[in-house]
Write an enzyme that holds these catalytic residues in place. Structure first.
Site, short mmCIF file in Angstrom:
data_model
loop_
_atom_site.label_atom_id
_atom_site.label_comp_id
_atom_site.label_asym_id
_atom_site.label_seq_id
_atom_site.Cartn_x
_atom_site.Cartn_y
_atom_site.Cartn_z
N ASP A 34 0.83 -1.50 0.00
CA ASP A 34 -0.17 0.10 0.05
C ASP A 34 0.84 1.45 -0.06
OD1 ASP A 34 -2.17 -1.39 0.29
OD2 ASP A 34 -2.98 -1.28 2.13
N ALA A 35 1.97 1.26 0.77
CA ALA A 35 2.89 2.39 0.81
C ALA A 35 3.47 2.59 -0.45
CB ALA A 35 3.87 2.27 2.01
N LYS A 117 10.20 -19.34 -36.11
CA LYS A 117 8.81 -18.58 -36.35
C LYS A 117 7.83 -19.34 -35.35
CE LYS A 117 6.03 -16.55 -39.72
NZ LYS A 117 4.93 -16.76 -38.84
N CYS A 427 -27.76 -40.15 -48.45
CA CYS A 427 -28.89 -40.86 -47.46
C CYS A 427 -29.96 -40.19 -48.01
CB CYS A 427 -28.48 -40.60 -45.91
SG CYS A 427 -30.30 -40.61 -45.18
O1 I6G Z 1 5.25 -12.68 -37.87
C1 I6G Z 1 6.43 -12.70 -37.41
C2 I6G Z 1 7.04 -13.67 -36.73
C3 I6G Z 1 8.34 -13.53 -36.24
C4 I6G Z 1 7.19 -11.47 -37.84
C5 I6G Z 1 8.55 -11.42 -37.21
C6 I6G Z 1 9.03 -12.54 -36.79
O2 I6G Z 1 10.45 -12.29 -36.22
C7 I6G Z 1 10.77 -13.39 -35.43
N1 I6G Z 1 9.13 -10.21 -37.66
C8 I6G Z 1 8.96 -9.15 -38.70
C9 I6G Z 1 9.64 -8.26 -38.94
C10 I6G Z 1 7.56 -9.48 -38.76
N2 I6G Z 1 6.56 -10.41 -38.65
C11 I6G Z 1 6.92 -8.26 -39.78
#
Ligand code: I6G
Length: 675
Positions: A34-35, A117, A427
């Protein structure tokens, strides 16, 4: 402090206090004493006393309790969140590397920052003076949705980072869920008889789009930062890899399997290595992203269309697994079509457990020569439904059995018919068949048809089983007492469902026609029929020749529509629906003579007051046509705050653009429509 610095600090303080209010009042999980809280509030009050002109009604000094929610409001990205180009094989990746070198005029190998990704959901986090002020989904790249309240519940998203008071920075990355968390959530959902998520990405997206942040808080979500968007008041480093290091130092999680690679050979080797690790990772990844590491080079390379020229996502091939066909069952759809589905030994493929694989029809079975007991190679990529690619003949067991089309419907025992020249077998039970009835009701209730919120397959099957519903019009005669007597139907759910049914009664003619499930009549044809006839009686009494005068209606569709309305049973259902109170605005005259007759509109972006379907219905009711792509013939593009590629195209073709206000005026006074 300068005024600018005061302003930044004030915004950062407000955001930080809101974060603590949120944790205290909504999550019941405060993280400061809180402080400490009082000290932040005092500092804000002092700044507001110094600058009384900056005091706003929503400042934490003026409000008590949970901060106001801006959940899912449209958010404009200051710097668009682009997409990435893809490479699907080595040739495409090699061509990318060559293009980069040619554009930069370099002979020597390029250094890339490689990252996995993640198969998740991209979000953007805005930090003002080091405090998280906003989180937004990617949306269409220009405009996303405000998910701040939900993101605030995620432990992997720091709400305070060590950045200068006058800075503003947007951190971008991916929200993902582990396989383990996904499996746990689905197991719990299954136990409660609830819908399960198809894959971790859907589970992550669904968890982030919760109306109640406490639900999001209960879901283990992770955020992996991969870059930055708008940056102010922070000296950027020279490379992408240094940005990642900086983000990591600030407290963000950055992908563990990232690496700087130089030259094509190293890049390819890294891609293959990551591919080999893929199965052992806690998260789904669907490729490797390669970014030119030097930011100065990125700047020189620039962008093309909606993607940077300096980055590429090199996708992994669709995952394939070998499994065994245990059995084949035939599923009966809304139109009676029998679809063979192979029940296979469950295998994890491309992020989901595959246990059922469609075989489409008997021709497909013959072409692939699939038998029960066969070992088959199955493949699944992204959201694509799993498929059998081939049978492994050398592994065929001696007792493999041929698949035969049943002579009787597995659901109702009616005769199954297959025309000589048709792949599809059906069917003949019509609505006598419970499967066809179930699917017809499901279609009737679906979002683009009558849009009966909360009426899923589970309830439909139960209503049919208990004879509460035999035809679609029975839905509107369901009684509260009957509903609450059902297992797992709480009084609140029953009331919600009855409420949804009541709301659904008010519909449009086009939706109603689509909901009837007439063969070959999809959404667009239903709209065309509604527009042309404007009136149900006129449509029901039209002969095939008259029906063919309608746009999109040829002889086959005309025959189906005519036959449908000739069936006394169908007319009874329609009467039942109208008696139950289903209605729609009736134009005084046929709608194609309405005030917007002859005009064509395209919708894009989200409008503040109505959904896109509602906007489309409103235009159609005035006689306008709504199409999906902008051409020179388009009367106007109706665009929410940001409209993406359609907006670009409208501007290029000189098509007028109506914003939300202009659109509201148009609906009120159609004479304001552009020519
Ligand atoms: O959709 C994305 C997944 C991973 C990305 C991305 C990414 O970088 C590891 N990097 C950019 C620049 C963009 N989409 C536009």
């Amino acid at each position: 402090m300068s005024d600018a610095a005061d302003r930044k600090r004030l915004e950062a303080l407000r955001a930080e206090i809101r974060q603590h209010d949120f944790r205290y009042y909504v999550l019941d999980r405060p993280t400061i004493s809180d402080a400490e809280y009082d000290a932040l509030m005092r500092e804000l009050q002092e700044l507001e006393q110094k600058h009384p002109e900056w005091v706003t009604r929503d400042s934490p000094t003026q409000t008590v309790g949970a901060p106001p929610s801006h959940a899912f409001e449209a958010v404009e990205h200051r710097v668009p969140m682009l997409s990435l180009d893809n490479a699907f094989d080595e040739d495409e990746f090699t061509a990318f590397d060559r293009r980069v070198r040619e554009r930069l005029g370099r002979d020597e190998p390029i250094t890339y920052q490689a990252e996995p990704k993640f198969d998740g959901l991209a979000i953007s986090l805005t930090y003002v003076g080091g405090t998280l002020t906003r989180a937004a989904t990617r949306g269409d790249g220009r405009q996303g949705e405000d998910v701040t309240d939900n993101v605030r519940t995620m432990d992997s998203v720091p709400y305070r980072v060590d950045l200068p008071g006058e800075s503003e920075i947007e951190v971008r990355g991916e929200v993902v869920m582990t396989h383990q968390a996904f499996a746990d959530i689905n197991r719990r959902a299954e136990k409660r008889g609830e819908k399960v998520f198809a894959n971790p990405r859907n589970a992550a997206a669904g968890s982030l789009r919760q109306k109640d942040p406490r639900v999001t808080a209960s879901r283990p979500l992770e955020f992996f930062a991969y870059g930055v968007g708008a940056v102010e008041g922070v000296e950027p480093p020279d490379t992408q890899s240094a940005w990642l290091d900086r983000l990591e130092e600030l407290g963000f999680t950055v992908a563990e399997h990232r690496r700087r690679v130089t030259g094509l050979e190293e890049a390819l080797a890294h891609y293959h290595e990551l591919g080999e690790k893929r199965d052992g990772l806690a998260f789904d990844i669907d490729g490797a992203v390669f970014k030119v590491d030097a930011l100065a080079d990125q700047k020189r390379l620039g962008f093309v269309a909606r993607a940077p020229r300096w980055a590429i996502a090199y996708k992994f091939p669709a995952e394939e697994k070998i499994t065994q066909v245990r059995d084949v069952e035939f599923q009966v759809g809304r139109t009676g079509a029998l679809t063979p589905v192979a029940r296979v030994e469950p295998v994890a493929v491309g992020g989901v457990t595959v246990a059922n694989v469609t075989l489409h029809n008997m021709d497909e079975i013959e072409r692939k020569d699939v038998r029960i007991g066969d070992w088959v190679r199955v493949r699944r990529a992204g959201d694509v439904i799993p498929e059998i690619i081939e049978v492994l003949p050398e592994k065929r067991p001696d007792d493999a059995r041929e698949i035969t089309l049943p002579e009787q419907c597995p659901e109702c025992g009616s005769e199954v018919m297959r025309d000589e020249d048709q792949a599809v077998a059906r069917c003949t039970g019509g609505l006598y068949c419970p499967a066809q009835r179930r699917e017809a009701i499901r279609h009737f209730a679906s979002r683009k048809a009558m849009d009966i919120d909360g009426l899923g397959e589970k309830w439909i099957s139960l209503f049919l089983e208990r004879d509460l519903v035999k035809r679609v019009d029975d839905l509107f005669r369901l009684e509260r007492d009957d509903l609450i007597a059902l297992p797992r139907m709480a009084a609140k759910s029953a009331d919600n469902l009855l409420d949804s049914l009541e709301k659904a009664k008010k519909t449009t003619f086009g939706r109603f026609l689509y909901a009837l499930g007439i063969r070959e009549v999809g959404e667009v044809t239903a709209q065309s029929l509604a527009r042309h006839f404007g009136d149900l009686d006129a449509l029901m009494n039209a002969d095939e020749e008259t029906l063919q005068e309608v746009e999109d209606v040829g002889p086959v569709v005309a025959r189906h529509v005519h036959a449908f309305f000739q069936q006394p049973h169908n007319r009874e259902v329609i009467d039942g629906l109208l008696e139950a109170g289903v209605h729609w605005p009736k134009p005084d005259k046929p709608a194609d003579k309405g005030p917007l007759a002859g005009k064509t509109f395209v919708l894009t972006g989200s409008l503040p007051e109505m959904t896109r379907d509602e906007a489309s219905d409103a235009l159609t009711a005035l006689g306008a046509k709504v199409t999906s792509s902008v051409s020179k013939k388009t009367t106007a593009l109706v665009a929410g705050e940001a409209g993406g590629s359609k907006l670009d195209r409208a501007e290029k073709l000189g098509v007028p653009v109506l914003d939300a206000d202009a659109f509201a005026r148009l609906l009120e006074d159609p004479s304001t429509a552009p020519d």
